[in-house]
Design a protein around this motif. Structure first.
Motif, PDB file in Angstrom:
ATOM      1  N   GLY A   1       1.282  -2.541   2.828  1.00  7.46           N
ATOM      2  CA  GLY A   1       1.392  -2.852   4.304  1.00  7.46           C
ATOM      3  C   GLY A   1       2.277  -1.531   5.110  1.00  7.46           C
ATOM      4  N   ILE A   2       2.028  -0.356   4.490  1.00 15.54           N
ATOM      5  CA  ILE A   2       2.642   0.751   4.730  1.00 15.54           C
ATOM      6  C   ILE A   2       2.129   1.504   5.906  1.00 15.54           C
ATOM      7  CG2 ILE A   2       3.733   3.127   4.037  1.00 15.54           C
ATOM      8  CD1 ILE A   2       4.005   1.941   1.309  1.00 15.54           C
ATOM      9  N   ASN A   3       2.806   1.847   6.973  1.00 11.81           N
ATOM     10  CA  ASN A   3       2.450   2.362   8.121  1.00 11.81           C
ATOM     11  C   ASN A   3       1.748   3.836   7.811  1.00 11.81           C
ATOM     12  OD1 ASN A   3       3.384   0.367   9.936  1.00 11.81           O
ATOM     13  ND2 ASN A   3       5.088   1.387   9.882  1.00 11.81           N
ATOM     14  N   MET A   4       0.380   3.982   8.402  1.00 10.70           N
ATOM     15  CA  MET A   4      -0.179   5.326   8.138  1.00 10.70           C
ATOM     16  C   MET A   4      -0.002   6.035   9.290  1.00 10.70           C
ATOM     17  SD  MET A   4      -1.647   5.144   5.041  1.00 10.70           S
ATOM     18  CE  MET A   4      -2.724   4.613   4.179  1.00 10.70           C
ATOM     19  N   PHE A   5      -0.005   7.335   9.362  1.00  6.72           N
ATOM     20  CA  PHE A   5       0.238   8.581  10.342  1.00  6.72           C
ATOM     21  C   PHE A   5      -0.917   9.294  10.345  1.00  6.72           C
ATOM     22  CE2 PHE A   5       2.115  11.994  12.354  1.00  6.72           C
ATOM     23  CZ  PHE A   5       2.721  11.385  13.416  1.00  6.72           C
TER      24      PHE A   5
ATOM     25  N   ILE B   1      10.431  -0.038   9.059  1.00  2.00           N
ATOM     26  CA  ILE B   1       9.458  -0.132  10.058  1.00  2.00           C
ATOM     27  C   ILE B   1       9.196   1.201  10.717  1.00  2.00           C
ATOM     28  CG2 ILE B   1      11.255  -0.782  11.866  1.00  2.00           C
ATOM     29  CD1 ILE B   1       7.911  -2.633  11.590  1.00  2.00           C
ATOM     30  N   ASN B   2      10.056   2.148  10.751  1.00  3.94           N
ATOM     31  CA  ASN B   2      10.056   3.545  11.445  1.00  3.94           C
ATOM     32  C   ASN B   2       9.507   4.409  10.501  1.00  3.94           C
ATOM     33  OD1 ASN B   2      10.710   2.530  13.920  1.00  3.94           O
ATOM     34  ND2 ASN B   2      13.079   2.599  13.534  1.00  3.94           N
ATOM     35  N   GLU B   3       8.932   4.206   9.179  1.00  2.00           N
ATOM     36  CA  GLU B   3       8.713   5.207   8.375  1.00  2.00           C
ATOM     37  C   GLU B   3       6.858   4.957   8.101  1.00  2.00           C
ATOM     38  OE1 GLU B   3      12.430   5.824   5.501  1.00  2.00           O
ATOM     39  OE2 GLU B   3      11.223   4.267   4.972  1.00  2.00           O
ATOM     40  N   TYR B   4       6.307   6.180   8.163  1.00  6.15           N
ATOM     41  CA  TYR B   4       4.982   6.424   8.091  1.00  6.15           C
ATOM     42  C   TYR B   4       4.623   7.258   6.711  1.00  6.15           C
ATOM     43  CZ  TYR B   4       5.267   4.689  12.758  1.00  6.15           C
ATOM     44  OH  TYR B   4       5.453   3.903  13.875  1.00  6.15           O
TER      45      TYR B   4
ATOM     46  N   ARG C   1      -7.103  10.455  -3.309  1.00  9.50           N
ATOM     47  CA  ARG C   1      -6.759   9.750  -1.798  1.00  9.50           C
ATOM     48  C   ARG C   1      -7.312   8.431  -1.676  1.00  9.50           C
ATOM     49  NH1 ARG C   1      -6.215  13.223   2.097  1.00  9.50           N
ATOM     50  NH2 ARG C   1      -6.972  11.905   3.787  1.00  9.50           N
ATOM     51  N   GLU C   2      -8.410   8.159  -2.090  1.00  8.07           N
ATOM     52  CA  GLU C   2      -8.908   6.493  -1.931  1.00  8.07           C
ATOM     53  C   GLU C   2      -7.829   5.732  -2.693  1.00  8.07           C
ATOM     54  OE1 GLU C   2     -12.669   3.737  -2.562  1.00  8.07           O
ATOM     55  OE2 GLU C   2     -12.847   5.542  -3.592  1.00  8.07           O
ATOM     56  N   LYS C   3      -7.452   6.071  -4.056  1.00  6.24           N
ATOM     57  CA  LYS C   3      -6.291   5.336  -4.880  1.00  6.24           C
ATOM     58  C   LYS C   3      -5.174   5.225  -4.042  1.00  6.24           C
ATOM     59  CE  LYS C   3      -6.488   5.968  -9.302  1.00  6.24           C
ATOM     60  NZ  LYS C   3      -6.100   6.498 -10.796  1.00  6.24           N
ATOM     61  N   ILE C   4      -4.530   6.331  -3.617  1.00  7.80           N
ATOM     62  CA  ILE C   4      -3.387   6.226  -2.739  1.00  7.80           C
ATOM     63  C   ILE C   4      -3.624   5.260  -1.649  1.00  7.80           C
ATOM     64  CG2 ILE C   4      -1.683   7.697  -1.572  1.00  7.80           C
ATOM     65  CD1 ILE C   4      -2.249  10.011  -3.269  1.00  7.80           C
ATOM     66  N   TYR C   5      -4.687   5.484  -0.968  1.00  2.00           N
ATOM     67  CA  TYR C   5      -4.838   4.562   0.466  1.00  2.00           C
ATOM     68  C   TYR C   5      -4.549   3.201  -0.021  1.00  2.00           C
ATOM     69  CZ  TYR C   5      -7.186   2.647   4.476  1.00  2.00           C
ATOM     70  OH  TYR C   5      -7.576   1.743   5.452  1.00  2.00           O
ATOM     71  N   LYS C   6      -5.680   2.654  -0.917  1.00  2.42           N
ATOM     72  CA  LYS C   6      -5.753   1.299  -1.409  1.00  2.42           C
ATOM     73  C   LYS C   6      -4.169   0.833  -1.661  1.00  2.42           C
ATOM     74  CE  LYS C   6     -10.408   1.094  -2.674  1.00  2.42           C
ATOM     75  NZ  LYS C   6     -11.495   0.969  -3.971  1.00  2.42           N
TER      76      LYS C   6
ATOM     77  N   MET D   1      12.575   7.276  16.507  1.00  7.71           N
ATOM     78  CA  MET D   1      12.253   8.251  15.660  1.00  7.71           C
ATOM     79  C   MET D   1      11.251   8.026  14.582  1.00  7.71           C
ATOM     80  SD  MET D   1      12.772  11.515  14.519  1.00  7.71           S
ATOM     81  CE  MET D   1      14.306  12.305  15.752  1.00  7.71           C
ATOM     82  N   ARG D   2      10.170   8.654  14.367  1.00  7.41           N
ATOM     83  CA  ARG D   2       9.178   8.159  13.331  1.00  7.41           C
ATOM     84  C   ARG D   2       9.606   9.421  12.108  1.00  7.41           C
ATOM     85  NH1 ARG D   2       3.849   8.508  16.829  1.00  7.41           N
ATOM     86  NH2 ARG D   2       4.996   9.886  17.853  1.00  7.41           N
ATOM     87  N   ASN D   3       9.742   8.725  11.118  1.00  6.20           N
ATOM     88  CA  ASN D   3       9.997   9.354   9.862  1.00  6.20           C
ATOM     89  C   ASN D   3       8.636   9.467   9.132  1.00  6.20           C
ATOM     90  OD1 ASN D   3      12.780  10.050  10.329  1.00  6.20           O
ATOM     91  ND2 ASN D   3      13.407   8.020   9.648  1.00  6.20           N
ATOM     92  N   VAL D   4       8.020  10.404   8.795  1.00  9.85           N
ATOM     93  CA  VAL D   4       6.908  10.758   8.166  1.00  9.85           C
ATOM     94  C   VAL D   4       6.984  11.132   6.679  1.00  9.85           C
ATOM     95  CG1 VAL D   4       4.365  11.560   8.113  1.00  9.85           C
ATOM     96  CG2 VAL D   4       5.604  11.013  10.240  1.00  9.85           C
ATOM     97  N   TYR D   5       6.299  10.425   5.629  1.00  8.56           N
ATOM     98  CA  TYR D   5       6.434  11.063   4.379  1.00  8.56           C
ATOM     99  C   TYR D   5       5.023  11.653   4.154  1.00  8.56           C
ATOM    100  CZ  TYR D   5      10.698   8.567   3.753  1.00  8.56           C
ATOM    101  OH  TYR D   5      12.207   8.209   3.765  1.00  8.56           O
ATOM    102  N   ILE D   6       4.914  12.483   3.090  1.00  7.64           N
ATOM    103  CA  ILE D   6       3.372  13.088   2.642  1.00  7.64           C
ATOM    104  C   ILE D   6       3.554  12.537   1.268  1.00  7.64           C
ATOM    105  CG2 ILE D   6       2.068  15.066   2.360  1.00  7.64           C
ATOM    106  CD1 ILE D   6       3.520  16.550   4.653  1.00  7.64           C
ATOM    107  N   VAL D   7       2.545  11.880   0.863  1.00 14.01           N
ATOM    108  CA  VAL D   7       2.236  11.414  -0.416  1.00 14.01           C
ATOM    109  C   VAL D   7       1.222  12.271  -1.144  1.00 14.01           C
ATOM    110  CG1 VAL D   7       1.477   9.254  -1.660  1.00 14.01           C
ATOM    111  CG2 VAL D   7       2.944   9.213   0.387  1.00 14.01           C
ATOM    112  N   GLY D   8       1.269  12.831  -2.105  1.00  8.50           N
ATOM    113  CA  GLY D   8       0.600  13.578  -2.844  1.00  8.50           C
ATOM    114  C   GLY D   8       1.191  15.027  -3.151  1.00  8.50           C
ATOM    115  N   GLY D   9       0.040  15.906  -3.346  1.00  7.90           N
ATOM    116  CA  GLY D   9       0.820  17.231  -3.740  1.00  7.90           C
ATOM    117  C   GLY D   9      -0.217  18.365  -3.768  1.00  7.90           C
ATOM    118  N   ASN D  10       0.159  19.432  -4.144  1.00  4.86           N
ATOM    119  CA  ASN D  10      -0.488  20.685  -4.085  1.00  4.86           C
ATOM    120  C   ASN D  10      -1.123  21.078  -2.764  1.00  4.86           C
ATOM    121  OD1 ASN D  10      -0.860  20.649  -6.962  1.00  4.86           O
ATOM    122  ND2 ASN D  10      -2.786  19.287  -6.935  1.00  4.86           N
TER     123      ASN D  10
END
Length: 110
Positions: free
Chosen positions: A90-94, A65-68, A79-84, A1-10
């Motif tokens: 070392g967080i997995n991107m989805f 390990i199973n969180e993205y 977006r750039e600030k969050i990405y960096k 199972m891949r658990n995916v979080y969304i970072v940000g808002g609006n």
């Protein structure tokens, strides 16, 4: 199972949420895990009727390990600030891809 979080808002975070739900219909191993704010960007009010999925700040979340994550911030500077920050940790991107979008086989995703 891949658990995916969304970072940000609006609005863009809510759009990512819908795409993620569509993807999970096709790929049941994908699960929406919740919204995480970033430095004050993304509060419960930003998610309108999805406020109950807000879990707090990404800086306070311990990923396994199973969180993205998906970056659900529309402004390029944010977006750039969050990405960096996420890459430094070392967080997995989805990658979210709308299920009805044609992608040329020569396109490299990731």
């Amino acid at each position: 199972m891949r658990n995916v979080y969304i970072v940000g808002g609006n609005g863009f975070a809510r759009e990512c949420y819908l795409y993620l739900l569509w993807m999970s219909e096709q790929q049941p191993d994908i699960k929406f895990a919740g919204f995480l704010g970033h430095g004050g960007y993304g509060h419960t009010v930003d998610y309108l009727n999805l406020q109950n999925f807000y879990l707090g700040e990404v800086s306070e979340h311990k990923f396994n390990i199973n969180e993205y994550v998906v970056i659900g911030a529309g402004y390029p500077e944010i977006r750039e600030k969050i990405y960096k920050e996420l890459k430094t940790r070392g967080i997995n991107m989805f990658n979210i891809i709308a299920p009805y979008v044609y992608i040329n086989p020569t396109v490299e995703i990731g």
